[in-house]
Write a protein that holds these residues in place. Structure first.
Motif, mmCIF file in Angstrom:
data_model
loop_
_atom_site.group_PDB
_atom_site.id
_atom_site.type_symbol
_atom_site.label_atom_id
_atom_site.label_comp_id
_atom_site.label_asym_id
_atom_site.label_seq_id
_atom_site.Cartn_x
_atom_site.Cartn_y
_atom_site.Cartn_z
ATOM 1 N N GLY A 1 0.811 -1.204 0.000
ATOM 2 C CA GLY A 1 0.000 0.000 0.000
ATOM 3 C C GLY A 1 0.849 1.260 0.000
ATOM 4 N N ALA A 2 0.227 2.396 -0.074
ATOM 5 C CA ALA A 2 0.850 3.717 -0.114
ATOM 6 C C ALA A 2 1.538 3.955 -1.456
ATOM 7 C CB ALA A 2 1.827 3.914 1.036
ATOM 8 N N TRP A 3 2.183 5.085 -1.561
ATOM 9 C CA TRP A 3 2.912 5.461 -2.773
ATOM 10 C C TRP A 3 4.383 5.589 -2.427
ATOM 11 C CZ3 TRP A 3 0.529 9.142 -6.818
ATOM 12 C CH2 TRP A 3 -0.822 8.836 -7.016
ATOM 13 N N PHE A 4 5.256 5.177 -3.339
ATOM 14 C CA PHE A 4 6.668 5.438 -3.153
ATOM 15 C C PHE A 4 6.877 6.943 -3.302
ATOM 16 C CE2 PHE A 4 6.601 1.017 -4.599
ATOM 17 C CZ PHE A 4 7.258 0.443 -3.518
ATOM 18 N N ARG A 5 7.839 7.487 -2.569
ATOM 19 C CA ARG A 5 7.987 8.942 -2.494
ATOM 20 C C ARG A 5 8.611 9.584 -3.731
ATOM 21 N NH1 ARG A 5 11.074 11.251 1.262
ATOM 22 N NH2 ARG A 5 9.859 13.130 0.991
ATOM 23 N N ILE A 6 9.757 9.098 -4.148
ATOM 24 C CA ILE A 6 10.493 9.775 -5.217
ATOM 25 C C ILE A 6 11.077 8.732 -6.175
ATOM 26 C CG2 ILE A 6 12.368 11.379 -5.774
ATOM 27 C CD1 ILE A 6 12.255 12.309 -2.846
ATOM 28 N N LEU A 7 10.954 9.028 -7.462
ATOM 29 C CA LEU A 7 11.542 8.187 -8.497
ATOM 30 C C LEU A 7 12.524 9.011 -9.323
ATOM 31 C CD1 LEU A 7 8.322 6.463 -9.906
ATOM 32 C CD2 LEU A 7 9.815 5.661 -8.070
ATOM 33 N N THR A 8 13.482 8.323 -9.910
ATOM 34 C CA THR A 8 14.378 8.982 -10.850
ATOM 35 C C THR A 8 13.616 9.275 -12.139
ATOM 36 O OG1 THR A 8 15.093 6.911 -11.866
ATOM 37 C CG2 THR A 8 16.367 7.690 -9.954
ATOM 38 N N ARG A 9 14.255 9.954 -13.040
ATOM 39 C CA ARG A 9 13.596 10.263 -14.310
ATOM 40 C C ARG A 9 13.128 8.993 -15.013
ATOM 41 N NH1 ARG A 9 15.376 12.542 -20.129
ATOM 42 N NH2 ARG A 9 13.233 12.689 -20.849
ATOM 43 N N ASN B 1 12.198 6.264 -13.699
ATOM 44 C CA ASN B 1 11.248 5.548 -12.843
ATOM 45 C C ASN B 1 11.857 4.492 -11.926
ATOM 46 O OD1 ASN B 1 9.028 7.059 -13.862
ATOM 47 N ND2 ASN B 1 9.171 5.825 -15.712
ATOM 48 N N HIS B 2 13.078 4.697 -11.503
ATOM 49 C CA HIS B 2 13.679 3.825 -10.495
ATOM 50 C C HIS B 2 13.536 4.493 -9.133
ATOM 51 C CE1 HIS B 2 15.369 0.991 -13.343
ATOM 52 N NE2 HIS B 2 15.717 2.030 -14.083
ATOM 53 N N ARG B 3 13.224 3.696 -8.116
ATOM 54 C CA ARG B 3 13.090 4.237 -6.761
ATOM 55 C C ARG B 3 14.458 4.516 -6.166
ATOM 56 N NH1 ARG B 3 9.463 -0.290 -6.311
ATOM 57 N NH2 ARG B 3 11.042 -1.358 -5.094
ATOM 58 N N TYR B 4 14.556 5.617 -5.453
ATOM 59 C CA TYR B 4 15.774 5.902 -4.694
ATOM 60 C C TYR B 4 15.834 5.008 -3.462
ATOM 61 C CZ TYR B 4 16.935 10.088 -7.357
ATOM 62 O OH TYR B 4 17.299 10.964 -8.352
ATOM 63 N N SER B 5 14.654 4.681 -2.949
ATOM 64 C CA SER B 5 14.569 3.829 -1.764
ATOM 65 C C SER B 5 13.175 3.212 -1.727
ATOM 66 C CB SER B 5 14.809 4.640 -0.482
ATOM 67 O OG SER B 5 13.685 5.469 -0.206
ATOM 68 N N ASP B 6 12.938 2.406 -0.720
ATOM 69 C CA ASP B 6 11.606 1.818 -0.536
ATOM 70 C C ASP B 6 10.717 2.688 0.349
ATOM 71 O OD1 ASP B 6 12.029 -0.366 -2.171
ATOM 72 O OD2 ASP B 6 12.792 -1.619 -0.551
ATOM 73 N N GLU B 7 11.175 3.884 0.661
ATOM 74 C CA GLU B 7 10.388 4.778 1.510
ATOM 75 C C GLU B 7 9.081 5.134 0.816
ATOM 76 O OE1 GLU B 7 10.888 8.829 4.131
ATOM 77 O OE2 GLU B 7 12.339 8.412 2.543
ATOM 78 N N ARG B 8 8.024 5.091 1.595
ATOM 79 C CA ARG B 8 6.700 5.398 1.091
ATOM 80 C C ARG B 8 6.170 6.657 1.747
ATOM 81 N NH1 ARG B 8 7.952 0.510 1.801
ATOM 82 N NH2 ARG B 8 7.569 -1.112 0.272
ATOM 83 N N ALA B 9 5.240 7.291 1.078
ATOM 84 C CA ALA B 9 4.596 8.472 1.643
ATOM 85 C C ALA B 9 3.780 8.046 2.858
ATOM 86 C CB ALA B 9 3.694 9.114 0.598
ATOM 87 N N ARG B 10 3.939 8.790 3.953
ATOM 88 C CA ARG B 10 3.180 8.495 5.174
ATOM 89 C C ARG B 10 2.587 9.774 5.729
ATOM 90 N NH1 ARG B 10 7.646 5.744 8.543
ATOM 91 N NH2 ARG B 10 9.016 6.373 6.876
ATOM 92 N N LEU B 11 1.446 9.654 6.361
ATOM 93 C CA LEU B 11 0.792 10.816 6.949
ATOM 94 C C LEU B 11 1.688 11.509 7.963
ATOM 95 C CD1 LEU B 11 -2.818 9.448 7.477
ATOM 96 C CD2 LEU B 11 -2.094 11.178 5.847
ATOM 97 N N ALA B 12 2.414 10.752 8.745
ATOM 98 C CA ALA B 12 3.240 11.341 9.800
ATOM 99 C C ALA B 12 4.427 12.126 9.248
ATOM 100 C CB ALA B 12 3.751 10.245 10.728
ATOM 101 N N ARG B 13 4.838 11.879 8.042
ATOM 102 C CA ARG B 13 6.024 12.526 7.484
ATOM 103 C C ARG B 13 5.671 13.783 6.701
ATOM 104 N NH1 ARG B 13 10.972 9.822 5.811
ATOM 105 N NH2 ARG B 13 11.686 10.132 7.892
ATOM 106 N N SER B 14 4.471 13.923 6.281
ATOM 107 C CA SER B 14 4.153 15.045 5.408
ATOM 108 C C SER B 14 2.675 15.374 5.491
ATOM 109 C CB SER B 14 4.510 14.665 3.969
ATOM 110 O OG SER B 14 4.074 15.653 3.090
ATOM 111 N N THR B 15 2.376 16.621 5.316
ATOM 112 C CA THR B 15 0.968 17.005 5.223
ATOM 113 C C THR B 15 0.473 16.876 3.793
ATOM 114 O OG1 THR B 15 1.585 19.313 4.899
ATOM 115 C CG2 THR B 15 1.112 18.610 7.166
ATOM 116 N N ILE B 16 1.398 16.665 2.862
ATOM 117 C CA ILE B 16 1.020 16.455 1.459
ATOM 118 C C ILE B 16 1.063 14.956 1.207
ATOM 119 C CG2 ILE B 16 1.573 16.958 -0.942
ATOM 120 C CD1 ILE B 16 3.104 19.402 0.073
#
Length: 112
Positions: free
Chosen positions: A72-80, A82-97
């Protein structure tokens, strides 16, 4: 979207320089999510199919590259390309966006 959309790899670039060139070609989840919501809102309010076409294009890209179908969730950042920099996902606690913000905005479509 003429400059923002990456015709080679898909997705929306993150940043532009003052001269209009791309200065940050990474793809951020919130840029895709906010643009998805804007396309839906514009499509619903104007009735113009071009906005729904963009909605479909952005959603298809996001579903393929950003959405984590296993956890679940979305991966945060991809390279041009479309490779992930990491497995970090967007979380409510990390961002208001979050992907939930555009979803909430889309709900205005149903309220009239």
């Amino acid at each position: 979207m003429a400059k923002a959309w990456d015709d080679q790899y898909g997705g929306i670039f993150y940043g532009f320089a003052p001269d209009g060139t791309i200065c940050d070609s990474d793809k951020y989840f919130w840029v895709q999510a906010e643009s998805l919501a804007a396309a839906a809102l514009l499509g619903a309010r104007t009735g113009e199919t071009q906005y729904w076409d963009w909605y479909e294009r952005i959603w298809s890209y996001s579903w393929e590259h950003f959405v984590d179908h296993q956890y679940g969730a979305w991966f945060r950042i991809l390279t041009r390309n479309n490779h992930r920099y990491s497995d970090e996902r967007a979380r409510l606690a990390r961002s208001t966006i979050t992907p939930w913000a555009p979803a909430t905005r889309c709900s205005t479509l149903f309220k009239g």
